[in-house]
Design a protein around this motif. Structure first.
Motif, PDB file in Angstrom:
ATOM      1  N   ASN A  18      37.011  46.701  33.882  1.00  0.00           N
ATOM      2  CA  ASN A  18      38.389  46.748  33.406  1.00  0.00           C
ATOM      3  C   ASN A  18      39.310  47.556  34.310  1.00  0.00           C
ATOM      4  OD1 ASN A  18      37.400  49.315  32.790  1.00  0.00           O
ATOM      5  ND2 ASN A  18      38.535  49.455  30.871  1.00  0.00           N
ATOM      6  N   SER A  19      38.791  48.101  35.407  1.00  0.00           N
ATOM      7  CA  SER A  19      39.613  48.877  36.329  1.00  0.00           C
ATOM      8  C   SER A  19      40.479  47.958  37.187  1.00  0.00           C
ATOM      9  CB  SER A  19      38.714  49.719  37.238  1.00  0.00           C
ATOM     10  OG  SER A  19      39.402  50.155  38.390  1.00  0.00           O
ATOM     11  N   THR A  20      41.766  48.257  37.244  1.00  0.00           N
ATOM     12  CA  THR A  20      42.672  47.447  38.061  1.00  0.00           C
ATOM     13  C   THR A  20      42.212  47.392  39.507  1.00  0.00           C
ATOM     14  OG1 THR A  20      44.538  47.985  36.613  1.00  0.00           O
ATOM     15  CG2 THR A  20      45.075  47.191  38.822  1.00  0.00           C
ATOM     16  N   ASN A  21      41.812  48.518  40.073  1.00  0.00           N
ATOM     17  CA  ASN A  21      41.417  48.545  41.478  1.00  0.00           C
ATOM     18  C   ASN A  21      40.062  47.884  41.709  1.00  0.00           C
ATOM     19  OD1 ASN A  21      43.732  49.788  42.547  1.00  0.00           O
ATOM     20  ND2 ASN A  21      43.004  51.796  41.942  1.00  0.00           N
ATOM     21  N   VAL A  22      39.146  48.037  40.774  1.00  0.00           N
ATOM     22  CA  VAL A  22      37.861  47.355  40.909  1.00  0.00           C
ATOM     23  C   VAL A  22      38.057  45.846  40.862  1.00  0.00           C
ATOM     24  CG1 VAL A  22      35.599  47.003  39.839  1.00  0.00           C
ATOM     25  CG2 VAL A  22      36.559  49.299  39.972  1.00  0.00           C
ATOM     26  N   LYS A  23      38.966  45.392  40.018  1.00  0.00           N
ATOM     27  CA  LYS A  23      39.240  43.953  39.923  1.00  0.00           C
ATOM     28  C   LYS A  23      39.612  43.373  41.289  1.00  0.00           C
ATOM     29  CE  LYS A  23      40.912  43.677  35.130  1.00  0.00           C
ATOM     30  NZ  LYS A  23      42.104  43.389  34.295  1.00  0.00           N
ATOM     31  N   LYS A  24      40.328  44.129  42.097  1.00  0.00           N
ATOM     32  CA  LYS A  24      40.742  43.630  43.408  1.00  0.00           C
ATOM     33  C   LYS A  24      39.523  43.314  44.276  1.00  0.00           C
ATOM     34  CE  LYS A  24      44.843  46.564  43.163  1.00  0.00           C
ATOM     35  NZ  LYS A  24      45.590  47.669  43.787  1.00  0.00           N
ATOM     36  N   ALA A  25      38.571  44.239  44.315  1.00  0.00           N
ATOM     37  CA  ALA A  25      37.369  44.031  45.124  1.00  0.00           C
ATOM     38  C   ALA A  25      36.549  42.859  44.592  1.00  0.00           C
ATOM     39  CB  ALA A  25      36.530  45.305  45.146  1.00  0.00           C
ATOM     40  N   LEU A  26      36.369  42.808  43.277  1.00  0.00           N
ATOM     41  CA  LEU A  26      35.579  41.732  42.670  1.00  0.00           C
ATOM     42  C   LEU A  26      36.249  40.377  42.861  1.00  0.00           C
ATOM     43  CD1 LEU A  26      34.664  43.462  39.278  1.00  0.00           C
ATOM     44  CD2 LEU A  26      33.234  43.302  41.326  1.00  0.00           C
ATOM     45  N   TRP A  27      37.555  40.344  42.672  1.00  0.00           N
ATOM     46  CA  TRP A  27      38.290  39.088  42.818  1.00  0.00           C
ATOM     47  C   TRP A  27      38.187  38.566  44.243  1.00  0.00           C
ATOM     48  CZ3 TRP A  27      44.351  38.803  42.356  1.00  0.00           C
ATOM     49  CH2 TRP A  27      44.766  37.461  42.418  1.00  0.00           C
ATOM     50  N   GLU A  47      36.583  35.048  45.342  1.00  0.00           N
ATOM     51  CA  GLU A  47      37.355  34.046  46.083  1.00  0.00           C
ATOM     52  C   GLU A  47      36.588  33.574  47.315  1.00  0.00           C
ATOM     53  OE1 GLU A  47      40.127  32.433  45.580  1.00  0.00           O
ATOM     54  OE2 GLU A  47      41.080  33.510  43.912  1.00  0.00           O
ATOM     55  N   LEU A  48      35.835  34.485  47.921  1.00  0.00           N
ATOM     56  CA  LEU A  48      35.071  34.168  49.132  1.00  0.00           C
ATOM     57  C   LEU A  48      33.684  33.630  48.815  1.00  0.00           C
ATOM     58  CD1 LEU A  48      36.121  37.319  51.171  1.00  0.00           C
ATOM     59  CD2 LEU A  48      36.881  34.965  51.576  1.00  0.00           C
ATOM     60  N   ASP A  49      33.384  33.478  47.515  1.00  0.00           N
ATOM     61  CA  ASP A  49      32.095  32.954  47.066  1.00  0.00           C
ATOM     62  C   ASP A  49      30.933  33.794  47.580  1.00  0.00           C
ATOM     63  OD1 ASP A  49      30.619  31.159  45.537  1.00  0.00           O
ATOM     64  OD2 ASP A  49      30.277  29.784  47.212  1.00  0.00           O
ATOM     65  N   LEU A  50      31.117  35.107  47.534  1.00  0.00           N
ATOM     66  CA  LEU A  50      30.086  36.035  47.998  1.00  0.00           C
ATOM     67  C   LEU A  50      29.211  36.468  46.829  1.00  0.00           C
ATOM     68  CD1 LEU A  50      32.278  38.337  50.269  1.00  0.00           C
ATOM     69  CD2 LEU A  50      30.852  36.411  50.982  1.00  0.00           C
ATOM     70  N   ALA A  51      27.926  36.558  47.070  1.00  0.00           N
ATOM     71  CA  ALA A  51      27.019  37.102  46.061  1.00  0.00           C
ATOM     72  C   ALA A  51      27.173  38.618  46.025  1.00  0.00           C
ATOM     73  CB  ALA A  51      25.576  36.718  46.389  1.00  0.00           C
ATOM     74  N   PHE A  52      27.257  39.175  44.820  1.00  0.00           N
ATOM     75  CA  PHE A  52      27.353  40.621  44.716  1.00  0.00           C
ATOM     76  C   PHE A  52      26.755  41.087  43.398  1.00  0.00           C
ATOM     77  CE2 PHE A  52      31.371  39.023  42.945  1.00  0.00           C
ATOM     78  CZ  PHE A  52      31.462  39.707  41.743  1.00  0.00           C
ATOM     79  N   GLU A  53      26.336  42.337  43.417  1.00  0.00           N
ATOM     80  CA  GLU A  53      25.903  43.023  42.207  1.00  0.00           C
ATOM     81  C   GLU A  53      26.960  44.057  41.866  1.00  0.00           C
ATOM     82  OE1 GLU A  53      22.313  45.934  40.518  1.00  0.00           O
ATOM     83  OE2 GLU A  53      22.513  45.540  42.664  1.00  0.00           O
ATOM     84  N   ARG A  54      27.382  44.065  40.602  1.00  0.00           N
ATOM     85  CA  ARG A  54      28.324  45.094  40.168  1.00  0.00           C
ATOM     86  C   ARG A  54      27.575  46.103  39.315  1.00  0.00           C
ATOM     87  NH1 ARG A  54      31.111  46.584  35.831  1.00  0.00           N
ATOM     88  NH2 ARG A  54      30.479  44.733  34.644  1.00  0.00           N
ATOM     89  N   ILE A  55      27.779  47.374  39.597  1.00  0.00           N
ATOM     90  CA  ILE A  55      27.159  48.456  38.847  1.00  0.00           C
ATOM     91  C   ILE A  55      28.254  49.218  38.116  1.00  0.00           C
ATOM     92  CG2 ILE A  55      25.823  50.595  39.003  1.00  0.00           C
ATOM     93  CD1 ILE A  55      24.489  49.449  41.512  1.00  0.00           C
ATOM     94  N   ASP A  56      28.147  49.317  36.805  1.00  0.00           N
ATOM     95  CA  ASP A  56      29.146  50.038  36.020  1.00  0.00           C
ATOM     96  C   ASP A  56      29.254  51.484  36.487  1.00  0.00           C
ATOM     97  OD1 ASP A  56      30.218  48.166  34.169  1.00  0.00           O
ATOM     98  OD2 ASP A  56      28.379  48.263  32.981  1.00  0.00           O
ATOM     99  N   ALA A  57      30.480  51.919  36.714  1.00  0.00           N
ATOM    100  CA  ALA A  57      30.737  53.301  37.128  1.00  0.00           C
ATOM    101  C   ALA A  57      32.181  53.628  36.808  1.00  0.00           C
ATOM    102  CB  ALA A  57      30.457  53.482  38.617  1.00  0.00           C
ATOM    103  N   GLY A  58      32.423  54.886  36.524  1.00  0.00           N
ATOM    104  CA  GLY A  58      33.771  55.324  36.208  1.00  0.00           C
ATOM    105  C   GLY A  58      34.048  55.257  34.722  1.00  0.00           C
ATOM    106  N   GLY A  59      35.020  56.027  34.266  1.00  0.00           N
ATOM    107  CA  GLY A  59      35.369  56.025  32.852  1.00  0.00           C
ATOM    108  C   GLY A  59      34.194  56.441  31.985  1.00  0.00           C
ATOM    109  N   ALA A  60      33.968  55.692  30.919  1.00  0.00           N
ATOM    110  CA  ALA A  60      32.903  56.001  29.970  1.00  0.00           C
ATOM    111  C   ALA A  60      31.514  55.875  30.577  1.00  0.00           C
ATOM    112  CB  ALA A  60      33.021  55.089  28.751  1.00  0.00           C
ATOM    113  N   PHE A  61      31.404  55.181  31.698  1.00  0.00           N
ATOM    114  CA  PHE A  61      30.090  54.964  32.309  1.00  0.00           C
ATOM    115  C   PHE A  61      29.621  56.153  33.141  1.00  0.00           C
ATOM    116  CE2 PHE A  61      31.927  50.711  31.745  1.00  0.00           C
ATOM    117  CZ  PHE A  61      30.948  50.141  30.953  1.00  0.00           C
ATOM    118  N   GLY A  62      30.532  57.050  33.472  1.00  0.00           N
ATOM    119  CA  GLY A  62      30.121  58.174  34.305  1.00  0.00           C
ATOM    120  C   GLY A  62      29.754  57.710  35.708  1.00  0.00           C
TER     121      GLY A  62
END
Length: 206
Positions: A9-18, A22-37
């Protein structure tokens, strides 16, 4: 495969993920920041001493700062589709990315935090009013630019749109009175036609 640390839900994280989507890249996202610590853990601070999100790992390369990550992914994997090779084309996009960081981030934060992330009792109404006025002024500047070209990146979609799109989504998604900005609205409609935008950016504001 890429690894991206940050909450969805982070505005800045959305930029990287988006950008990655768009480039059809495989990635793993790890929850971090906010309530996730996580961001204060020694291992994370060794990667990103700021303790912020997002952070990207691509092989041995570690990057932080969302716009730097977007530029890197587009340059490394985009083959000129999101980020042109010529200096003038890049500069025309990057000015909007820097403009976002230098001007829009702060008033947008005031709006988002007070209308979405704080309870009514916790709101700072003076801060909210400053944020609303600042965002209205700055989005009016965007509207004028979009009267001359379909995307902030120019004739085609690119990194400047990725930098601004999540902020526009937040601004247009909160229940407030806004100036009528038809060119911004048309641009936002074009963004909504992109599957990656709908998947990554157009999620509930929290």
């Amino acid at each position: 495969m890429l690894t991206i640390w940050g909450r969805a839900n982070s505005t800045n994280v959305k930029k990287a993920l988006w950008c990655a989507r768009e480039l059809d890249l495989a990635f793993e996202r790890i929850d971090a920041g906010g309530a996730f610590g996580v961001v204060d853990d020694p291992d994370y601070r060794a990667m990103n001493p700021n303790g912020l999100v997002p952070t990207l790992k691509d092989g041995d390369l570690i990057l932080w700062e969302s716009h730097t990550i977007v530029r890197y992914l587009a340059a490394r994997y985009g083959d000129g589709t999101l980020y042109p090779a010529d200096p003038a084309g890049r500069a025309s996009m990057e000015k909007w990315m820097d403009w976002t960081l230098g001007g829009l981030i702060e008033p947008f934060r005031c709006v988002l935090w007070n209308l979405v992330r704080r309870s009514p009792a916790e709101r700072d109404n003076a801060e909210l009013e400053r944020g609303l006025a600042g965002c209205a002024k700055l989005f009016t500047i965007l509207d004028a630019a979009l009267a001359k070209q379909p995307y902030l990146s120019g004739a085609t979609f690119g990194v400047a749109d990725i930098a601004l799109g999540p902020h526009a989504y937040g601004w247009l998604g909160v229940p407030i009175e806004r100036p009528e900005l038809p060119h911004l609205a048309a641009w936002f409609t074009r963004l909504n036609e992109r599957p990656a935008f709908r998947e990554i950016v157009a999620i509930p504001l929290t």
